[in-house]
Write a protein that holds these residues in place. Sequence first.
Motif, mmCIF file in Angstrom:
data_model
loop_
_atom_site.group_PDB
_atom_site.id
_atom_site.type_symbol
_atom_site.label_atom_id
_atom_site.label_comp_id
_atom_site.label_asym_id
_atom_site.label_seq_id
_atom_site.Cartn_x
_atom_site.Cartn_y
_atom_site.Cartn_z
ATOM 1 N N ALA A 10 -9.647 -0.798 53.397
ATOM 2 C CA ALA A 10 -8.333 -0.677 54.027
ATOM 3 C C ALA A 10 -7.484 0.368 53.306
ATOM 4 O O ALA A 10 -6.812 1.189 53.945
ATOM 5 N N ALA A 11 -7.520 0.350 51.982
ATOM 6 C CA ALA A 11 -6.722 1.311 51.214
ATOM 7 C C ALA A 11 -7.238 2.739 51.407
ATOM 8 O O ALA A 11 -6.439 3.680 51.550
ATOM 9 N N ALA A 12 -8.539 2.898 51.421
ATOM 10 C CA ALA A 12 -9.111 4.242 51.576
ATOM 11 C C ALA A 12 -8.803 4.816 52.959
ATOM 12 O O ALA A 12 -8.430 5.999 53.073
ATOM 13 N N THR A 13 -8.927 4.025 53.988
ATOM 14 C CA THR A 13 -8.660 4.551 55.331
ATOM 15 C C THR A 13 -7.167 4.798 55.539
ATOM 16 O O THR A 13 -6.790 5.759 56.212
ATOM 17 N N ALA A 14 -6.310 3.954 54.961
ATOM 18 C CA ALA A 14 -4.866 4.190 55.066
ATOM 19 C C ALA A 14 -4.477 5.460 54.304
ATOM 20 O O ALA A 14 -3.645 6.249 54.772
ATOM 21 N N ALA A 15 -5.070 5.659 53.130
ATOM 22 C CA ALA A 15 -4.777 6.872 52.363
ATOM 23 C C ALA A 15 -5.252 8.115 53.106
ATOM 24 O O ALA A 15 -4.558 9.154 53.118
ATOM 25 N N LEU A 16 -6.415 8.021 53.730
ATOM 26 C CA LEU A 16 -6.918 9.149 54.514
ATOM 27 C C LEU A 16 -6.002 9.425 55.703
ATOM 28 O O LEU A 16 -5.718 10.585 56.028
ATOM 29 N N GLY A 17 -5.523 8.366 56.341
ATOM 30 C CA GLY A 17 -4.584 8.542 57.451
ATOM 31 C C GLY A 17 -3.299 9.218 57.010
ATOM 32 O O GLY A 17 -2.772 10.099 57.699
ATOM 33 N N ALA A 18 -2.793 8.813 55.841
ATOM 34 C CA ALA A 18 -1.566 9.432 55.321
ATOM 35 C C ALA A 18 -1.801 10.901 54.963
ATOM 36 O O ALA A 18 -0.960 11.769 55.244
ATOM 37 N N ALA A 19 -2.936 11.188 54.341
ATOM 38 C CA ALA A 19 -3.241 12.569 53.969
ATOM 39 C C ALA A 19 -3.391 13.449 55.217
ATOM 40 O O ALA A 19 -2.897 14.583 55.253
ATOM 41 N N LEU A 20 -4.057 12.925 56.215
ATOM 42 C CA LEU A 20 -4.221 13.697 57.450
ATOM 43 C C LEU A 20 -2.899 13.880 58.179
ATOM 44 O O LEU A 20 -2.657 14.921 58.802
ATOM 45 N N GLY A 21 -2.025 12.876 58.115
ATOM 46 C CA GLY A 21 -0.698 13.013 58.715
ATOM 47 C C GLY A 21 0.103 14.113 58.037
ATOM 48 O O GLY A 21 0.767 14.922 58.704
ATOM 49 N N ALA A 22 0.058 14.145 56.708
ATOM 50 C CA ALA A 22 0.754 15.200 55.967
ATOM 51 C C ALA A 22 0.149 16.569 56.276
ATOM 52 O O ALA A 22 0.879 17.563 56.403
ATOM 53 N N VAL A 39 -5.775 16.735 64.447
ATOM 54 C CA VAL A 39 -5.604 16.138 63.117
ATOM 55 C C VAL A 39 -4.709 14.914 63.206
ATOM 56 O O VAL A 39 -4.979 13.889 62.580
ATOM 57 N N ALA A 40 -3.653 14.984 64.002
ATOM 58 C CA ALA A 40 -2.754 13.838 64.156
ATOM 59 C C ALA A 40 -3.467 12.668 64.830
ATOM 60 O O ALA A 40 -3.264 11.507 64.451
ATOM 61 N N THR A 41 -4.305 12.959 65.797
ATOM 62 C CA THR A 41 -5.066 11.896 66.456
ATOM 63 C C THR A 41 -6.012 11.213 65.478
ATOM 64 O O THR A 41 -6.118 9.980 65.451
ATOM 65 N N PHE A 42 -6.675 11.987 64.661
ATOM 66 C CA PHE A 42 -7.577 11.414 63.665
ATOM 67 C C PHE A 42 -6.808 10.615 62.628
ATOM 68 O O PHE A 42 -7.282 9.582 62.146
ATOM 69 N N SER A 43 -5.597 11.054 62.294
ATOM 70 C CA SER A 43 -4.745 10.309 61.365
ATOM 71 C C SER A 43 -4.398 8.935 61.937
ATOM 72 O O SER A 43 -4.503 7.920 61.243
ATOM 73 N N VAL A 44 -4.004 8.899 63.186
ATOM 74 C CA VAL A 44 -3.693 7.615 63.831
ATOM 75 C C VAL A 44 -4.932 6.737 63.900
ATOM 76 O O VAL A 44 -4.861 5.524 63.679
ATOM 77 N N LEU A 45 -6.067 7.331 64.177
ATOM 78 C CA LEU A 45 -7.319 6.585 64.219
ATOM 79 C C LEU A 45 -7.614 5.924 62.867
ATOM 80 O O LEU A 45 -8.079 4.784 62.801
ATOM 81 N N MET A 46 -7.328 6.624 61.787
ATOM 82 C CA MET A 46 -7.547 6.051 60.444
ATOM 83 C C MET A 46 -6.602 4.885 60.175
ATOM 84 O O MET A 46 -6.994 3.871 59.585
ATOM 85 N N PHE A 47 -5.341 4.985 60.623
ATOM 86 C CA PHE A 47 -4.411 3.869 60.449
ATOM 87 C C PHE A 47 -4.836 2.663 61.278
ATOM 88 O O PHE A 47 -4.750 1.518 60.824
ATOM 89 N N VAL A 48 -5.312 2.883 62.486
ATOM 90 C CA VAL A 48 -5.795 1.779 63.327
ATOM 91 C C VAL A 48 -7.027 1.141 62.695
ATOM 92 O O VAL A 48 -7.159 -0.093 62.664
#
Length: 66
Positions: A10-22, A39-48
């Motif tokens: 959970a932490a790794a995917t959330a961190a990846l989502g945050a990095a991709l969002g930035a 990139v934004a779509t993939f970021s949201v996918l990581m948060f989900v």
Amino acid sequence: MTKGPFVAMAAATAALGAALGAFAVQLDALGHGQYVDSVATFSVLMFVTSALVVVTWVRDGRPQSN
């Protein structure tokens, strides 16, 4: 199952989502608009994915009925 794998995933995917969002924000600022949506779509996918891992963790902790 122990908490470790769920927390780490959970932490790794959330961190990846945050990095991709930035990264998506930086791409937009630099004028690379054609890549921002992907990139934004993939970021949201990581948060989900992170949220679904947490849901799985909670459901795994519930007592099992036979």
